[in-house]
Design a protein around this motif. Structure first.
Motif, PDB file in Angstrom:
ATOM      1  N   UNK A   1     101.857 114.281  67.785  1.00 38.88           N
ATOM      2  CA  UNK A   1     102.068 113.760  68.799  1.00 38.88           C
ATOM      3  C   UNK A   1     102.964 115.111  69.702  1.00 38.88           C
ATOM      4  N   UNK A   2     102.395 116.888  69.166  1.00 32.86           N
ATOM      5  CA  UNK A   2     102.695 117.391  69.660  1.00 32.86           C
ATOM      6  C   UNK A   2     102.346 118.652  69.702  1.00 32.86           C
ATOM      7  N   UNK A   3     102.136 119.512  69.805  1.00 33.13           N
ATOM      8  CA  UNK A   3     102.058 121.203  69.257  1.00 33.13           C
ATOM      9  C   UNK A   3     103.078 121.357  68.487  1.00 33.13           C
ATOM     10  N   UNK A   4     104.382 120.899  68.971  1.00 34.58           N
ATOM     11  CA  UNK A   4     105.151 121.594  67.707  1.00 34.58           C
ATOM     12  C   UNK A   4     104.838 120.459  66.592  1.00 34.58           C
ATOM     13  N   UNK A   5     104.911 119.052  66.188  1.00 32.45           N
ATOM     14  CA  UNK A   5     104.004 118.177  64.914  1.00 32.45           C
ATOM     15  C   UNK A   5     103.093 118.991  64.391  1.00 32.45           C
ATOM     16  N   UNK A   6     102.304 119.312  64.869  1.00 30.10           N
ATOM     17  CA  UNK A   6     101.444 119.988  64.590  1.00 30.10           C
ATOM     18  C   UNK A   6     101.645 121.556  63.919  1.00 30.10           C
ATOM     19  N   UNK A   7     102.415 122.172  64.530  1.00 29.79           N
ATOM     20  CA  UNK A   7     102.801 123.802  63.540  1.00 29.79           C
ATOM     21  C   UNK A   7     103.184 123.116  62.628  1.00 29.79           C
ATOM     22  N   UNK A   8     104.527 122.603  62.771  1.00 29.19           N
ATOM     23  CA  UNK A   8     105.435 121.854  61.073  1.00 29.19           C
ATOM     24  C   UNK A   8     104.122 121.035  60.649  1.00 29.19           C
ATOM     25  N   UNK A   9     103.720 120.255  60.865  1.00 27.23           N
ATOM     26  CA  UNK A   9     102.610 120.391  60.157  1.00 27.23           C
ATOM     27  C   UNK A   9     101.524 121.626  58.870  1.00 27.23           C
TER      28      UNK A   9
ATOM     29  N   UNK B   1     102.812 124.134  58.633  1.00 29.60           N
ATOM     30  CA  UNK B   1     103.814 125.785  58.308  1.00 29.60           C
ATOM     31  C   UNK B   1     104.023 124.814  56.456  1.00 29.60           C
ATOM     32  N   UNK B   2     104.228 122.751  57.226  1.00 26.38           N
ATOM     33  CA  UNK B   2     104.861 122.506  55.523  1.00 26.38           C
ATOM     34  C   UNK B   2     103.655 122.644  54.315  1.00 26.38           C
ATOM     35  N   UNK B   3     102.705 122.994  54.396  1.00 19.94           N
ATOM     36  CA  UNK B   3     101.822 122.640  53.457  1.00 19.94           C
ATOM     37  C   UNK B   3     102.166 123.842  52.293  1.00 19.94           C
ATOM     38  N   UNK B   4     101.659 125.228  53.047  1.00 25.42           N
ATOM     39  CA  UNK B   4     102.068 126.074  52.202  1.00 25.42           C
ATOM     40  C   UNK B   4     103.320 126.086  51.357  1.00 25.42           C
ATOM     41  N   UNK B   5     104.431 125.629  52.438  1.00 25.94           N
ATOM     42  CA  UNK B   5     105.666 125.337  51.585  1.00 25.94           C
ATOM     43  C   UNK B   5     105.810 124.565  50.596  1.00 25.94           C
ATOM     44  N   UNK B   6     105.517 123.660  50.513  1.00 30.08           N
ATOM     45  CA  UNK B   6     105.241 122.469  49.409  1.00 30.08           C
ATOM     46  C   UNK B   6     104.478 122.987  48.207  1.00 30.08           C
ATOM     47  N   UNK B   7     103.574 124.279  48.798  1.00 31.25           N
ATOM     48  CA  UNK B   7     102.609 123.786  47.760  1.00 31.25           C
ATOM     49  C   UNK B   7     103.002 125.140  47.084  1.00 31.25           C
ATOM     50  N   UNK B   8     103.937 126.154  47.588  1.00 30.49           N
ATOM     51  CA  UNK B   8     104.468 126.863  46.593  1.00 30.49           C
ATOM     52  C   UNK B   8     105.606 126.532  46.163  1.00 30.49           C
ATOM     53  N   UNK B   9     106.349 125.089  46.531  1.00 30.50           N
ATOM     54  CA  UNK B   9     107.510 124.588  45.869  1.00 30.50           C
ATOM     55  C   UNK B   9     106.432 123.723  44.547  1.00 30.50           C
ATOM     56  N   UNK B  10     104.722 123.035  44.676  1.00 34.36           N
ATOM     57  CA  UNK B  10     105.314 122.336  43.690  1.00 34.36           C
ATOM     58  C   UNK B  10     104.703 123.250  41.749  1.00 34.36           C
ATOM     59  N   UNK B  11     103.941 124.672  42.634  1.00 35.62           N
ATOM     60  CA  UNK B  11     103.479 126.108  41.568  1.00 35.62           C
ATOM     61  C   UNK B  11     104.322 126.068  41.704  1.00 35.62           C
ATOM     62  N   UNK B  12     106.117 126.631  41.267  1.00 39.74           N
ATOM     63  CA  UNK B  12     106.956 126.366  41.178  1.00 39.74           C
ATOM     64  C   UNK B  12     108.299 125.103  40.423  1.00 39.74           C
ATOM     65  N   UNK B  13     107.634 124.290  40.307  1.00 45.74           N
ATOM     66  CA  UNK B  13     108.215 123.205  40.136  1.00 45.74           C
ATOM     67  C   UNK B  13     107.740 122.527  38.895  1.00 45.74           C
ATOM     68  N   UNK B  14     106.187 123.039  38.440  1.00 43.62           N
ATOM     69  CA  UNK B  14     105.030 122.802  37.819  1.00 43.62           C
ATOM     70  C   UNK B  14     105.384 124.331  36.572  1.00 43.62           C
TER      71      UNK B  14
END
Length: 313
Positions: A247-255, A257-270
């Motif tokens: 809904x905003x530029x901030x939302x887009x940036x947050x999304x 940024x959230x992708x590589x954060x979660x992919x790193x968490x996914x790799x560590x959790x696996x």
């Protein structure tokens, strides 16, 4: 890895607080204050109901605030108290990893040393015992957390015999892996600057990168302390879904940024999943393909755990 290091310093957003029940048969919301073990007093928000079968301590993420838990700001997990699970939320602990630190953070002039492990193990759990919240056949507690709080929940739970259930959501579960200590350093610097508190120094937490305390606080290394515990881990695949509305530029940036954060968490959790298999530690997992480093997905993980019966002894 470079993208993940940069993204690990991203801000977790916060939303709207929710109400609580007041009727005798409904959950009761309470606020408690704990001695801080040398820190300022720690506030705790609790939703409890007589007859519930489990009590869970919910830990916040890297950017925890001092007024309410991110869980209360962004989710309705406290509603679990209406159907069996008491919810306990310690407030605060920004960039602390809910650990006892070696020294006050010197880069931002912190006046006291973080002592969160003491608070949870030696102040909170005895208070819960006094209030009769060690419910269920085993009379033990569950602990869970997201991101920073996920790895913290695993370490606190592994070392405390009063805790039977450990649950990490998007946690970084191998802090000794190459690059992770640098990633944690960057994230802690950024968290304090963003909050206006000044950068937190990871050397003040567990010492320099070669200190043995990093291994003491690494769930991957401490896996063999989790035998006879009920362990659950989860992380999303990094793909956008229903909680990634823009809904905003901030939302887009947050999304983004959230992708590589979660992919790193996914790799560590696996990686932790494989470590558990090798060491014969039974675990349950939750690895949805869709999910970024965002509260809505973590809320869904909690409800899936509850609906599967995981919180039962």
């Amino acid at each position: 890895m470079i993208a993940a290091l940069v993204a690990l310093s991203a801000v977790l957003g916060f939303g709207v607080a929710v109400g609580t029940g007041t009727a005798s048969a409904a959950p009761v919301r309470q606020t408690w204050w704990l001695d801080g073990c040398g820190m300022p007093k720690v506030q705790v928000h609790a939703w409890t109901r007589p007859g519930n079968y489990k009590t869970v301590i919910a830990l916040d993420g890297l950017r925890a605030t001092n007024d309410k838990s991110g869980w209360e700001y962004n989710t309705r997990i406290q509603d679990m108290a209406s159907s069996g699970v008491n919810v306990i939320e310690p407030i605060g602990g920004m960039a602390s990893f809910y650990s006892n630190w070696d020294a006050p953070s010197n880069l931002n002039g912190q006046k006291y040393k973080y002592m969160w492990s003491c608070v949870i193990n030696n102040r909170l759990i005895p208070m819960l015992d006094q209030k009769g919240l060690a419910v269920g056949p085993a009379h033990k507690y569950a602990i869970m957390g997201i991101s920073m709080g996920g790895s913290s929940a695993m370490i606190i739970g592994a070392n405390n015999p009063r805790i039977s259930h450990l649950f990490s959501m998007s946690g970084y579960l191998n802090l000794s892996a190459p690059g992770m200590r640098t990633a944690i350093r960057v994230a802690m610097l950024d968290a304090g600057i963003e909050a206006g508190m000044g950068p937190f120094n990871s050397d003040s937490m567990w010492g320099p990168p070669w200190s043995g305390r990093w291994y003491d606080n690494d769930p991957f290394v401490q896996i063999n302390k989790m035998h006879n515990k009920k362990v659950r881990i989860g992380a999303g695949g990094g793909f956008w879904g229903q909680y990634n509305a823009v809904g905003s530029v901030g939302d887009f940036i947050g999304n983004v940024e959230g992708t590589p954060l979660e992919q790193l968490a996914w790799a560590q959790t696996r990686a932790f999943q494989v470590q558990a298999l090798v060491n014969h530690v039974p675990i349950t997992t939750d690895f949805p393909i869709v999910g970024t480093h965002t509260w809505g997905y973590w809320s869904d993980m909690v409800w899936r755990a509850k609906n599967s019966g995981w919180f039962h002894d």
